[in-house]
Design a protein around this motif. Sequence first.
Motif: not given
Length: 330
Positions: A107-127
């Motif tokens: 993981a990079t420093n810049g990428g750390n700032l840009l990582q997205r939420t781990r909300c399960p509704y965000f990850f599950e495309v059917s929701m």
Amino acid sequence: MRPFTYTQPKTIEEALTASVTNSDSKYLGGGTNLVDLMKEDVERPSQIIEVADLDFNTITSNDTGGFTLGAMLSNSETANHPDIRKNYPLLSMAMLSAATAQIRNMATNGGNLLQRTRCPYFFEVSMPCNKREPGSGCGALEGANSKHAIFGWSESCVATHPSDMCVALAALEATVTLQKPGGTSRTIEFTDFHRLPGDQPEKDNTMLPGEIITAIDLPSPKFQSNYHYLKIRERSSYAFALISVAAGLQISGGKITDIGLAMGGVAHKPWKLIKAEAFLTGKMPTKANFEQAAELALRDAKTLSDNEYKVTMGKKAIVRALEQALAKTA
């Protein structure tokens, strides 16, 4: 995973040009978040622009008396760098609490700032998820929301930001440097980099299209002696914080002369505890004052159906982090 083109620019100018040419492109650093999201069909870029090998992978002193972290440097290299361990142990401690050694190595420093939420509704495309698909609704608002926000959320999104590094950077009052297409750059206060969801939760931050993070600037060293990063999670590895607190204290003459205090796991962005900081500045570092500060910090919390526990946990976490900082416990 959907088909995409892969571009490996040799300079930042080439990377920015490639991004401007294709608005459906994504920068790739370590790939520890983006690739996962592509596999889940959450992110669907038509072009990947590899930036990990660009010349922003060093740590140098800056004009403020602090240090500049290259955006392409790995989290492990940053957290274990002698200058960071000595001058910003709060940041080092927070970064080393994140994920696993293997992930931190990539993981990079810049990428750390840009990582997205781990909300399960965000990850599950059917929701339904307004962050992933604007206008579809927020499944977590009336759904399973025990790990979600208690500050700054809106009817559109109740997700939280997952980073540990960013909580420490908020407490340290860092700044972020961005380069724009055309060669110009701008600097953003760290607390202004991430944004609250409002009615546009798909926008995680205040970056403009095509911009790239080149550096994170730290102010002159502080909190070298009295600091602590407390991370409360369901298991000791591969788990994101339910609540986290970054606490740094500067004490002189028996009183707090400077303080950095921020929370993670409670909002769409790292949550700086401005009122608590103001309350404690100039006061003695006592448990009673820490408890009053914690009450003040959580006074405006707005809970969801399943996360009221975060208010009680948050208060206790603030007091514990401050006590650990005072005791010089790392």
